[in-house]
Design a protein around this motif. Sequence first.
Motif, PDB file in Angstrom:
ATOM      1  N   ARG A 126       0.824  -1.198   0.000  1.00 42.60           N
ATOM      2  CA  ARG A 126       0.000   0.000   0.000  1.00 42.60           C
ATOM      3  C   ARG A 126       0.869   1.263   0.000  1.00 42.60           C
ATOM      4  O   ARG A 126       2.070   1.201   0.256  1.00 42.60           O
ATOM      5  N   PRO A 127       0.260   2.415  -0.268  1.00 44.69           N
ATOM      6  CA  PRO A 127       1.023   3.672  -0.317  1.00 44.69           C
ATOM      7  C   PRO A 127       1.643   4.030   1.027  1.00 44.69           C
ATOM      8  O   PRO A 127       1.143   3.663   2.083  1.00 44.69           O
ATOM      9  N   SER A 128       2.727   4.772   0.966  1.00 46.15           N
ATOM     10  CA  SER A 128       3.393   5.248   2.178  1.00 46.15           C
ATOM     11  C   SER A 128       2.613   6.422   2.763  1.00 46.15           C
ATOM     12  O   SER A 128       1.918   7.135   2.035  1.00 46.15           O
ATOM     13  N   PRO A 129       2.739   6.653   4.065  1.00 42.88           N
ATOM     14  CA  PRO A 129       2.088   7.827   4.672  1.00 42.88           C
ATOM     15  C   PRO A 129       2.633   9.125   4.064  1.00 42.88           C
ATOM     16  O   PRO A 129       3.735   9.163   3.513  1.00 42.88           O
ATOM     17  N   GLN A 145      22.459   9.075  -2.096  1.00 42.17           N
ATOM     18  CA  GLN A 145      21.471  10.041  -2.549  1.00 42.17           C
ATOM     19  C   GLN A 145      20.189   9.297  -2.924  1.00 42.17           C
ATOM     20  O   GLN A 145      20.241   8.245  -3.568  1.00 42.17           O
ATOM     21  N   VAL A 146      19.046   9.822  -2.510  1.00 41.61           N
ATOM     22  CA  VAL A 146      17.765   9.279  -2.941  1.00 41.61           C
ATOM     23  C   VAL A 146      17.392  10.008  -4.222  1.00 41.61           C
ATOM     24  O   VAL A 146      17.076  11.196  -4.208  1.00 41.61           O
ATOM     25  N   LYS A 147      17.447   9.290  -5.338  1.00 46.86           N
ATOM     26  CA  LYS A 147      17.180   9.903  -6.639  1.00 46.86           C
ATOM     27  C   LYS A 147      15.685  10.011  -6.927  1.00 46.86           C
ATOM     28  O   LYS A 147      15.258  10.905  -7.651  1.00 46.86           O
ATOM     29  N   TYR A 148      14.901   9.071  -6.389  1.00 47.61           N
ATOM     30  CA  TYR A 148      13.471   9.050  -6.678  1.00 47.61           C
ATOM     31  C   TYR A 148      12.750   8.420  -5.483  1.00 47.61           C
ATOM     32  O   TYR A 148      13.207   7.422  -4.944  1.00 47.61           O
ATOM     33  N   PHE A 149      11.657   9.019  -5.079  1.00 46.92           N
ATOM     34  CA  PHE A 149      10.797   8.411  -4.064  1.00 46.92           C
ATOM     35  C   PHE A 149       9.352   8.727  -4.398  1.00 46.92           C
ATOM     36  O   PHE A 149       8.998   9.876  -4.633  1.00 46.92           O
ATOM     37  N   SER A 150       8.520   7.688  -4.431  1.00 45.99           N
ATOM     38  CA  SER A 150       7.098   7.852  -4.674  1.00 45.99           C
ATOM     39  C   SER A 150       6.336   7.297  -3.483  1.00 45.99           C
ATOM     40  O   SER A 150       6.408   6.093  -3.200  1.00 45.99           O
ATOM     41  N   ALA A 160       3.137   7.164  -3.358  1.00 44.86           N
ATOM     42  CA  ALA A 160       1.964   6.465  -3.886  1.00 44.86           C
ATOM     43  C   ALA A 160       2.255   4.989  -4.141  1.00 44.86           C
ATOM     44  O   ALA A 160       1.411   4.131  -3.889  1.00 44.86           O
ATOM     45  N   THR A 161       3.456   4.694  -4.625  1.00 42.39           N
ATOM     46  CA  THR A 161       3.812   3.300  -4.914  1.00 42.39           C
ATOM     47  C   THR A 161       4.779   2.727  -3.886  1.00 42.39           C
ATOM     48  O   THR A 161       5.139   1.551  -3.982  1.00 42.39           O
ATOM     49  N   SER A 162       5.222   3.521  -2.933  1.00 41.13           N
ATOM     50  CA  SER A 162       6.204   3.109  -1.917  1.00 41.13           C
ATOM     51  C   SER A 162       7.466   2.552  -2.572  1.00 41.13           C
ATOM     52  O   SER A 162       7.991   1.518  -2.168  1.00 41.13           O
ATOM     53  N   THR A 163       7.920   3.229  -3.592  1.00 40.83           N
ATOM     54  CA  THR A 163       9.097   2.820  -4.359  1.00 40.83           C
ATOM     55  C   THR A 163      10.137   3.925  -4.314  1.00 40.83           C
ATOM     56  O   THR A 163       9.800   5.097  -4.353  1.00 40.83           O
ATOM     57  N   ALA A 164      11.407   3.519  -4.235  1.00 42.63           N
ATOM     58  CA  ALA A 164      12.498   4.494  -4.213  1.00 42.63           C
ATOM     59  C   ALA A 164      13.661   3.963  -5.041  1.00 42.63           C
ATOM     60  O   ALA A 164      13.838   2.756  -5.188  1.00 42.63           O
ATOM     61  N   ILE A 165      14.450   4.894  -5.581  1.00 40.66           N
ATOM     62  CA  ILE A 165      15.710   4.559  -6.231  1.00 40.66           C
ATOM     63  C   ILE A 165      16.793   5.300  -5.475  1.00 40.66           C
ATOM     64  O   ILE A 165      16.747   6.527  -5.342  1.00 40.66           O
ATOM     65  N   ILE A 166      17.769   4.543  -4.976  1.00 36.94           N
ATOM     66  CA  ILE A 166      18.829   5.090  -4.141  1.00 36.94           C
ATOM     67  C   ILE A 166      20.155   4.915  -4.850  1.00 36.94           C
ATOM     68  O   ILE A 166      20.463   3.828  -5.343  1.00 36.94           O
ATOM     69  N   ARG A 167      20.952   5.982  -4.900  1.00 40.15           N
ATOM     70  CA  ARG A 167      22.270   5.915  -5.519  1.00 40.15           C
ATOM     71  C   ARG A 167      23.334   5.868  -4.433  1.00 40.15           C
ATOM     72  O   ARG A 167      23.278   6.601  -3.455  1.00 40.15           O
ATOM     73  N   VAL A 168      24.325   4.994  -4.635  1.00 40.73           N
ATOM     74  CA  VAL A 168      25.449   4.879  -3.705  1.00 40.73           C
ATOM     75  C   VAL A 168      26.652   4.398  -4.513  1.00 40.73           C
ATOM     76  O   VAL A 168      26.496   3.853  -5.602  1.00 40.73           O
ATOM     77  N   SER A 169      27.845   4.608  -3.984  1.00 43.56           N
ATOM     78  CA  SER A 169      29.045   4.203  -4.717  1.00 43.56           C
ATOM     79  C   SER A 169      29.071   2.692  -4.915  1.00 43.56           C
ATOM     80  O   SER A 169      28.557   1.926  -4.102  1.00 43.56           O
ATOM     81  N   ARG A 170      29.682   2.269  -5.996  1.00 49.49           N
ATOM     82  CA  ARG A 170      29.711   0.855  -6.363  1.00 49.49           C
ATOM     83  C   ARG A 170      30.387  -0.002  -5.306  1.00 49.49           C
ATOM     84  O   ARG A 170      29.975  -1.125  -5.047  1.00 49.49           O
TER      85      ARG A 170
END
Length: 197
Positions: free
Chosen positions: A41-44, A77-82, A84-94
């Motif tokens: 479900r969606p995040s608060p 760095q958090v590049k994307y957070f939604s 509504a879908t409780s989805t995130a894209i997180i960037r970090v060094s390899r």
Amino acid sequence: MVRIKHRYLLVNILYPDAKYSPLRPAATAGDDIPYTVQFRRPSPDQMNGGLLMRLIRDGVVELFGDYGSGKIAGSLQVKYFSSATSTAIIRVSREHYRLVWSALTLTTRLPRPVDQPCVIQVVRVSGTIRKAEEEAIRRARLSIRRAEAAAKSSSVSIAGTIPTASTAAAAGDDDFDMINGIEDPDELGDLDDDDDG
């Protein structure tokens, strides 16, 4: 000059709750929603990228101390957070993405002001943000198809909508392995192939 390489982690935040247990019989008409949809479900509204950053930093400090905190500080760095879908894209060094991955995996509760039990699932690690975005879109379409299929078959119980290895194999579901986090053996080798980020 050496280019700094990153990894992008596609993350789903899941909200398990005792009242949405698949073992509990449906009591009202509102409970006809499949368990897989209720779990995702969606995040608060209070949940945002900044709160997710704080959660990751606190988790890495708790697990790895100052060493871990220092290793991820420059590249996290958090590049994307939604919400509504409780989805995130997180960037970090390899070199240090596993520190972030382990902190996310061991998280059981969102920080205040949300203060809610959760499960954070890393579903894809990629060398480019584009591949992570494509996977997020593919998973969203797949969950919509499954919810529509579950709504059509009203005679199936809520627990019956949760895919298992045996039911997926019987139905010929090729996407089961990716949805349930079973790694493709070639996946780890593919990480360096799409290494634009």
